[in-house]
Motif scaffolding. Structure first.
Motif, PDB file in Angstrom:
ATOM      1  N   GLY A 187       0.844  -1.335  -0.090  1.00 49.83           N
ATOM      2  CA  GLY A 187       0.060  -0.024   0.056  1.00 49.83           C
ATOM      3  C   GLY A 187       0.683   1.197  -0.122  1.00 49.83           C
ATOM      4  O   GLY A 187       2.078   1.158  -0.167  1.00 49.83           O
ATOM      5  N   VAL A 188       0.114   2.667   0.217  1.00 55.51           N
ATOM      6  CA  VAL A 188       0.965   3.673   0.110  1.00 55.51           C
ATOM      7  C   VAL A 188       0.250   4.508   1.208  1.00 55.51           C
ATOM      8  O   VAL A 188      -0.703   4.659   1.369  1.00 55.51           O
ATOM      9  N   LEU A 189       1.419   5.058   2.058  1.00 54.68           N
ATOM     10  CA  LEU A 189       0.953   6.118   3.113  1.00 54.68           C
ATOM     11  C   LEU A 189       0.357   7.311   2.542  1.00 54.68           C
ATOM     12  O   LEU A 189       0.853   7.666   1.332  1.00 54.68           O
ATOM     13  N   PRO A 190      -0.566   8.143   3.242  1.00 53.84           N
ATOM     14  CA  PRO A 190      -0.930   9.360   2.752  1.00 53.84           C
ATOM     15  C   PRO A 190       0.287  10.072   2.012  1.00 53.84           C
ATOM     16  O   PRO A 190       1.209  10.376   2.752  1.00 53.84           O
ATOM     17  N   LEU A 191       0.158  10.649   0.861  1.00 55.20           N
ATOM     18  CA  LEU A 191       0.908  11.498   0.066  1.00 55.20           C
ATOM     19  C   LEU A 191       1.511  12.806   0.899  1.00 55.20           C
ATOM     20  O   LEU A 191       0.266  13.508   0.949  1.00 55.20           O
ATOM     21  N   ALA A 192       2.497  13.121   1.351  1.00 52.10           N
ATOM     22  CA  ALA A 192       2.704  14.313   1.803  1.00 52.10           C
ATOM     23  C   ALA A 192       2.766  15.536   0.688  1.00 52.10           C
ATOM     24  O   ALA A 192       3.065  15.084  -0.493  1.00 52.10           O
ATOM     25  N   ASP A 193       2.375  16.865   1.174  1.00 53.37           N
ATOM     26  CA  ASP A 193       2.324  17.818   0.072  1.00 53.37           C
ATOM     27  C   ASP A 193       3.720  18.200  -0.101  1.00 53.37           C
ATOM     28  O   ASP A 193       4.811  17.797   0.607  1.00 53.37           O
ATOM     29  N   GLY A 194       4.027  18.957  -1.401  1.00 48.94           N
ATOM     30  CA  GLY A 194       4.950  19.092  -1.942  1.00 48.94           C
ATOM     31  C   GLY A 194       4.986  19.730  -3.175  1.00 48.94           C
ATOM     32  O   GLY A 194       3.694  19.874  -3.643  1.00 48.94           O
ATOM     33  N   ASP A 195       5.835  20.027  -3.963  1.00 52.39           N
ATOM     34  CA  ASP A 195       5.797  20.697  -5.227  1.00 52.39           C
ATOM     35  C   ASP A 195       6.979  20.258  -6.215  1.00 52.39           C
ATOM     36  O   ASP A 195       8.047  20.725  -5.887  1.00 52.39           O
ATOM     37  N   HIS A 196       6.671  19.373  -6.898  1.00 52.76           N
ATOM     38  CA  HIS A 196       7.586  18.816  -7.887  1.00 52.76           C
ATOM     39  C   HIS A 196       7.776  19.529  -8.979  1.00 52.76           C
ATOM     40  O   HIS A 196       6.954  20.126  -9.714  1.00 52.76           O
ATOM     41  N   PRO A 197       9.189  19.716  -9.547  1.00 57.97           N
ATOM     42  CA  PRO A 197       9.467  20.452 -10.624  1.00 57.97           C
ATOM     43  C   PRO A 197       8.655  20.190 -12.087  1.00 57.97           C
ATOM     44  O   PRO A 197       8.263  21.137 -12.671  1.00 57.97           O
ATOM     45  N   LEU A 198       8.240  18.810 -12.172  1.00 61.67           N
ATOM     46  CA  LEU A 198       7.459  18.383 -13.362  1.00 61.67           C
ATOM     47  C   LEU A 198       6.059  18.202 -13.072  1.00 61.67           C
ATOM     48  O   LEU A 198       5.441  18.613 -13.849  1.00 61.67           O
ATOM     49  N   LEU A 199       5.753  17.750 -11.902  1.00 63.01           N
ATOM     50  CA  LEU A 199       4.233  17.431 -11.584  1.00 63.01           C
ATOM     51  C   LEU A 199       3.696  18.168 -10.556  1.00 63.01           C
ATOM     52  O   LEU A 199       2.234  17.996 -10.254  1.00 63.01           O
ATOM     53  N   GLY A 200       4.402  19.074  -9.926  1.00 58.18           N
ATOM     54  CA  GLY A 200       3.688  19.798  -9.076  1.00 58.18           C
ATOM     55  C   GLY A 200       3.356  19.143  -7.928  1.00 58.18           C
ATOM     56  O   GLY A 200       4.287  18.552  -7.356  1.00 58.18           O
ATOM     57  N   ARG A 201       1.878  19.526  -7.341  1.00 56.70           N
ATOM     58  CA  ARG A 201       1.553  18.762  -6.044  1.00 56.70           C
ATOM     59  C   ARG A 201       0.934  17.349  -6.522  1.00 56.70           C
ATOM     60  O   ARG A 201      -0.174  16.917  -6.111  1.00 56.70           O
ATOM     61  N   ARG A 202       1.560  16.364  -7.192  1.00 60.40           N
ATOM     62  CA  ARG A 202       1.048  15.231  -7.687  1.00 60.40           C
ATOM     63  C   ARG A 202       2.067  14.251  -7.752  1.00 60.40           C
ATOM     64  O   ARG A 202       3.290  14.593  -7.657  1.00 60.40           O
ATOM     65  N   ARG A 203       1.838  12.952  -7.698  1.00 58.89           N
ATOM     66  CA  ARG A 203       2.229  11.870  -7.931  1.00 58.89           C
ATOM     67  C   ARG A 203       1.660  11.002  -8.895  1.00 58.89           C
ATOM     68  O   ARG A 203       0.474  10.701  -9.018  1.00 58.89           O
ATOM     69  N   ILE A 204       2.388  10.334  -9.864  1.00 57.56           N
ATOM     70  CA  ILE A 204       1.744   9.544 -10.729  1.00 57.56           C
ATOM     71  C   ILE A 204       2.448   8.161 -10.730  1.00 57.56           C
ATOM     72  O   ILE A 204       3.640   8.115 -10.648  1.00 57.56           O
ATOM     73  N   ASN A 205       1.844   7.135 -10.837  1.00 57.13           N
ATOM     74  CA  ASN A 205       2.434   5.818 -10.606  1.00 57.13           C
ATOM     75  C   ASN A 205       1.953   5.138 -11.502  1.00 57.13           C
ATOM     76  O   ASN A 205       0.410   4.976 -11.945  1.00 57.13           O
ATOM     77  N   LEU A 206       2.687   4.118 -12.156  1.00 58.70           N
ATOM     78  CA  LEU A 206       2.462   3.302 -13.263  1.00 58.70           C
ATOM     79  C   LEU A 206       2.629   1.979 -12.605  1.00 58.70           C
ATOM     80  O   LEU A 206       3.877   1.625 -12.201  1.00 58.70           O
ATOM     81  N   THR A 207       1.477   1.039 -12.718  1.00 54.81           N
ATOM     82  CA  THR A 207       1.679  -0.482 -12.429  1.00 54.81           C
ATOM     83  C   THR A 207       1.421  -1.249 -13.367  1.00 54.81           C
ATOM     84  O   THR A 207       0.339  -1.302 -13.940  1.00 54.81           O
ATOM     85  N   LEU A 208       2.432  -2.079 -13.856  1.00 53.52           N
ATOM     86  CA  LEU A 208       2.307  -2.826 -15.012  1.00 53.52           C
ATOM     87  C   LEU A 208       2.329  -4.418 -14.522  1.00 53.52           C
ATOM     88  O   LEU A 208       2.934  -4.954 -13.734  1.00 53.52           O
ATOM     89  N   ARG A 209       1.383  -5.105 -15.186  1.00 52.39           N
ATOM     90  CA  ARG A 209       1.094  -6.629 -14.969  1.00 52.39           C
ATOM     91  C   ARG A 209       0.658  -7.352 -16.151  1.00 52.39           C
ATOM     92  O   ARG A 209       0.287  -6.637 -17.146  1.00 52.39           O
ATOM     93  N   ARG A 210       0.897  -8.535 -15.931  1.00 51.24           N
ATOM     94  CA  ARG A 210       0.297  -9.453 -16.957  1.00 51.24           C
ATOM     95  C   ARG A 210      -0.945 -10.033 -16.488  1.00 51.24           C
ATOM     96  O   ARG A 210      -1.205 -10.696 -15.694  1.00 51.24           O
ATOM     97  N   ALA A 211      -2.000  -9.657 -16.844  1.00 57.57           N
ATOM     98  CA  ALA A 211      -3.353  -9.826 -16.411  1.00 57.57           C
ATOM     99  C   ALA A 211      -3.983 -10.911 -16.942  1.00 57.57           C
ATOM    100  O   ALA A 211      -4.767 -11.692 -16.264  1.00 57.57           O
ATOM    101  N   CYS A 212      -3.672 -11.318 -18.208  1.00 57.10           N
ATOM    102  CA  CYS A 212      -4.330 -12.756 -18.716  1.00 57.10           C
ATOM    103  C   CYS A 212      -3.203 -13.473 -19.417  1.00 57.10           C
ATOM    104  O   CYS A 212      -2.217 -12.876 -20.003  1.00 57.10           O
TER     105      CYS A 212
END
Length: 212
Positions: A187-212
């Motif tokens: 899991g992921v703990l509550p995201l702490a506030d901040g200011d990223h140079p590319l994404l600002g106040r966001r985090r993007i996560n890509l999760t890749l799987r073999r589903a089928c």
């Protein structure tokens, strides 16, 4: 299991079949963000409901042959975006190839993901401990790519009661887990506030799987 944060920038084999690759995606981060923007223009981010009716905090979308969805009918993968009734956008080669390369570094050769879940976290958003059980082939690993604000990732054991390790995932980090660790709670703990140079106040996560 060591429950402390891992501050080293070296690869961390922190559990059997689990490897943290700090900065592995860093050189491709800007290109990854461009591809994500294109995907979410076609299949916009949305907040899903759990089968019990609760609104999820994290906004999601998908690309690939299959997309993960949740609603009153349950958790599942499906080929069509329920918002548009069209196929999900194709998975960009950049994302697919990066995931395969990371999986190989972790000892999982020939990983060919068919589903990429895109998660957007805002400050305060969290992801409760869970197992990934909806895939048909559990011999395939999970590859997670982090972009934007840092997050504290919880990596537990095979039961919910096991105390989870805490890993700080930063912009460009890639995490791979499979084999004996494939069904560990995470899991992921509550995201702490901040200011990223590319994404600002966001985090993007890509999760890749073999589903089928």
């Amino acid at each position: 299991m060591n429950a402390e944060l891992f501050p080293s920038e070296d690869e961390q084999a922190f559990a059997p079949g689990a490897l943290l690759l700090p900065g592995f995606a860093l050189s491709k981060a800007a290109a990854l963000l461009d591809t994500i923007t294109a995907v979410t223009a076609e299949a916009p981010l949305r907040q899903l409901h759990t089968p019990g009716g609760q609104l999820m905090q994290v906004a999601m979308s998908n690309c690939g042959d299959l997309g993960w969805v949740s609603d009153a009918r349950g958790y599942r993968y499906q080929a069509l975006d329920p918002n548009s009734d069209r196929h999900w956008p194709a998975m960009p080669a950049l994302i697919k190839d990066l995931a395969a390369e990371a999986a190989q570094r972790a000892g999982f050769a020939d990983f060919r993901p068919d589903a990429c879940l895109i998660n957007r976290y805002l400050p305060g958003n969290r992801l409760s401990l869970h197992q990934d059980l909806d895939e048909q082939d559990l011999s395939q690993p999970i590859v997670s790519i982090s972009l934007g604000l840092p997050a504290v990732f919880l990596f537990g054991g095979l039961t919910r009661a096991d105390k989870p390790a805490r890993l700080t995932l930063r912009h460009g980090d890639v995490l791979v887990w499979g084999g004996p660790s494939r069904l560990r709670f995470h899991g992921v703990l509550p995201l702490a506030d901040g200011d990223h140079p590319l994404l600002g106040r966001r985090r993007i996560n890509l999760t890749l799987r073999r589903a089928c």
